[in-house]
Write an enzyme that holds these catalytic residues in place. Sequence first.
Site, PDB file in Angstrom:
ATOM      1  N   TYR A 120      -3.800 -16.990  14.274  1.00 41.33           N
ATOM      2  CA  TYR A 120      -4.921 -16.452  13.625  1.00 41.33           C
ATOM      3  C   TYR A 120      -6.074 -17.389  13.499  1.00 41.33           C
ATOM      4  CZ  TYR A 120      -1.923 -12.651  12.129  1.00 41.33           C
ATOM      5  OH  TYR A 120      -0.918 -11.493  11.973  1.00 41.33           O
ATOM      6  N   ARG A 141       0.908  -1.232   0.088  1.00 41.56           N
ATOM      7  CA  ARG A 141      -0.022  -0.108   0.052  1.00 41.56           C
ATOM      8  C   ARG A 141       0.698   1.494   0.034  1.00 41.56           C
ATOM      9  NH1 ARG A 141      -4.111  -1.852   4.835  1.00 41.56           N
ATOM     10  NH2 ARG A 141      -2.048  -2.855   5.372  1.00 41.56           N
TER      11      ARG A 141
HETATM   12  O1  CP3 Z   1       6.337  -9.120   1.030  1.00 46.48           O
HETATM   13  C1  CP3 Z   1       5.267  -8.979   0.155  1.00 46.48           C
HETATM   14  O2  CP3 Z   1       5.364  -8.023  -0.734  1.00 46.48           O
HETATM   15  C2  CP3 Z   1       4.482 -10.054  -0.369  1.00 46.48           C
HETATM   16  C3  CP3 Z   1       3.277 -10.234   0.054  1.00 46.48           C
HETATM   17  C4  CP3 Z   1       2.840 -10.358   1.462  1.00 46.48           C
HETATM   18  C5  CP3 Z   1       1.635  -9.997   1.933  1.00 46.48           C
HETATM   19  N1  CP3 Z   1       1.469 -10.552   3.095  1.00 46.48           N
HETATM   20  C6  CP3 Z   1       0.697  -8.928   1.320  1.00 46.48           C
HETATM   21  C7  CP3 Z   1      -0.581  -8.327   1.965  1.00 46.48           C
HETATM   22  C8  CP3 Z   1       3.354 -11.157   2.697  1.00 46.48           C
HETATM   23  C9  CP3 Z   1       4.636 -11.764   2.410  1.00 46.48           C
HETATM   24  C10 CP3 Z   1       2.377 -11.074   3.626  1.00 46.48           C
HETATM   25  C11 CP3 Z   1       2.515 -12.103   4.846  1.00 46.48           C
HETATM   26  C12 CP3 Z   1       1.712 -11.961   5.880  1.00 46.48           C
HETATM   27  N2  CP3 Z   1       0.297 -11.675   5.955  1.00 46.48           N
HETATM   28  C13 CP3 Z   1       2.186 -12.045   7.182  1.00 46.48           C
HETATM   29  C14 CP3 Z   1       3.576 -12.302   7.704  1.00 46.48           C
HETATM   30  C15 CP3 Z   1       4.383 -11.326   7.465  1.00 46.48           C
HETATM   31  C16 CP3 Z   1       4.376 -10.170   8.587  1.00 46.48           C
HETATM   32  O3  CP3 Z   1       4.065  -9.057   8.015  1.00 46.48           O
HETATM   33  O4  CP3 Z   1       4.743 -10.363   9.694  1.00 46.48           O
HETATM   34  C17 CP3 Z   1       1.156 -11.940   8.236  1.00 46.48           C
HETATM   35  C18 CP3 Z   1       1.258 -11.740   9.453  1.00 46.48           C
HETATM   36  C19 CP3 Z   1      -0.149 -11.489   7.211  1.00 46.48           C
HETATM   37  C20 CP3 Z   1      -1.458 -11.379   7.704  1.00 46.48           C
HETATM   38  C21 CP3 Z   1      -1.987 -10.139   7.202  1.00 46.48           C
HETATM   39  N3  CP3 Z   1      -2.094  -9.988   5.922  1.00 46.48           N
HETATM   40  C22 CP3 Z   1      -2.170  -8.963   7.974  1.00 46.48           C
HETATM   41  C23 CP3 Z   1      -1.737  -8.600   9.490  1.00 46.48           C
HETATM   42  C24 CP3 Z   1      -2.524  -7.990   7.091  1.00 46.48           C
HETATM   43  C25 CP3 Z   1      -2.800  -6.445   7.230  1.00 46.48           C
HETATM   44  C26 CP3 Z   1      -4.321  -6.101   7.527  1.00 46.48           C
HETATM   45  C27 CP3 Z   1      -4.355  -4.503   7.249  1.00 46.48           C
HETATM   46  O5  CP3 Z   1      -5.560  -4.367   6.722  1.00 46.48           O
HETATM   47  O6  CP3 Z   1      -3.506  -3.921   7.642  1.00 46.48           O
HETATM   48  C28 CP3 Z   1      -2.762  -8.543   5.806  1.00 46.48           C
HETATM   49  C29 CP3 Z   1      -3.145  -7.911   4.172  1.00 46.48           C
HETATM   50  C30 CP3 Z   1      -2.141  -7.685   3.279  1.00 46.48           C
HETATM   51  N4  CP3 Z   1      -1.066  -8.642   2.955  1.00 46.48           N
HETATM   52  C31 CP3 Z   1      -1.996  -6.372   2.623  1.00 46.48           C
HETATM   53  C32 CP3 Z   1      -0.751  -6.838   1.822  1.00 46.48           C
HETATM   54  C33 CP3 Z   1       0.029  -6.061   0.762  1.00 46.48           C
HETATM   55  C34 CP3 Z   1      -2.565  -5.302   2.708  1.00 46.48           C
HETATM   56  C35 CP3 Z   1      -4.125  -5.449   2.199  1.00 46.48           C
HETATM   57  C36 CP3 Z   1      -4.632  -4.542   1.380  1.00 46.48           C
HETATM   58  O7  CP3 Z   1      -3.950  -4.092   0.267  1.00 46.48           O
HETATM   59  O8  CP3 Z   1      -5.700  -4.161   1.505  1.00 46.48           O
END
Ligand code: CP3
Length: 353
Positions: A154, A31
């Site tokens: 989760y 984002r």
């Molecule tokens: O690194 C990269 O660019 C690859 C993509 C990636 C995403 N999530 C994209 C994403 C990877 C490797 C993850 C891993 C992930 N997801 C983890 C482990 C890594 C870490 O950050 O500790 C965890 C705990 C998650 C679970 C998750 N997914 C969370 C906590 C969130 C955020 C929710 C929020 O609304 O803030 C996500 C969503 C997410 N995953 C987004 C992205 C780009 C944002 C969602 C969006 O675009 O609306």
Amino acid sequence: MASLENDRFLRALLREPVDRTPLWMMRQAGRYLPEYREIRAEAGSFMNLCTNPELACEVTLQPLRRYAMDAAILFSDILTVPDALGLGLYFSEGEGPRFERPISTAAEINALDPARAASELGYVMDAVSLIRKELKGSIPLIGFAGSPWTLATYMVEGGSSKDFAKVKSLAFNEPELMHQLLSKLATSVAAYLSEQIRSGAQAVQIFDTWGGALSHNAYREFSLRYMTEIIEQLPREADGRKVPVIVFTKGGGQWLEAIADCGADAVGLDWTTDIGAARERVGDRVCLQGNMDPTLLNASPERIRDEVAQILTSFGEGSGHVFNLGHGITPGINPDHVAAMVDAVVELSPDYH
Ligand code: CP3
């Protein structure tokens, strides 16, 4: 062996000589990039992005058009695995990820079928193949999955948590049930990562985001043990090249020796550990990845450059370092500040090789 124009990331993971320190950034597609927000808005939801291979490929490539990254990372999420197991993943505004059907009882854990992780996630494999094709042999592609413990937090809590009360109650009051869950998740993740490797992933990272929430002994029992099991099951070669494995436990700085023994080629560090001290402890066994505090990207470009210099100096001379943040980049960062970090690594790191 398929040729790769830039293989310094894969070489550094195996501690082979490189011309400069390679880098990529956790959450490099995301984002903070206006071009990501545009496609995300068109897709309508995050899961629509993940499940559409063309869109997932496009956002994977976006940061590579701006920055000299040495690796691409598959655009997906760790929570697609519990979704495939039937928990019903959704993202609610301001609340982060949620599950429609969290699990806690023996009957619910018994009913989980690890085979679904491979059968339901074809869209991820299609994205991996498409990204590999579009990268055209320029840089390697990283596949990834969550650690069984982190996925379980989760799945049992039903979403994000501050104290992990439910999942820790399960672990401490019903350890056999917890081990049954973790064992099923290890089987699921091993199958899922193996399939990513067969589809074209050239390195894989296991994200153990919440391993650091466990006590010294509980970390070994509930997290590290299952990551070790997964690594034992992965194909270690593809296209005639070794497929390195990176383990990232956020908050794992105290346990580096144990993590370095789990079979991984590289250990990811968060920003609370000095990378030079970490190298003294484990650097003859594994590569180290990290570890700039992501919030430093809010500082001035000069301050960012100083921080990059300090991390490079602390690690010192020689291969075995992949530069990265100590955790994922956050949405509000100015993309120009990422450029300052990348430029600093590209310009300053050749002196160390
Ligand atoms: O690194 C990269 O660019 C690859 C993509 C990636 C995403 N999530 C994209 C994403 C990877 C490797 C993850 C891993 C992930 N997801 C983890 C482990 C890594 C870490 O950050 O500790 C965890 C705990 C998650 C679970 C998750 N997914 C969370 C906590 C969130 C955020 C929710 C929020 O609304 O803030 C996500 C969503 C997410 N995953 C987004 C992205 C780009 C944002 C969602 C969006 O675009 O609306």
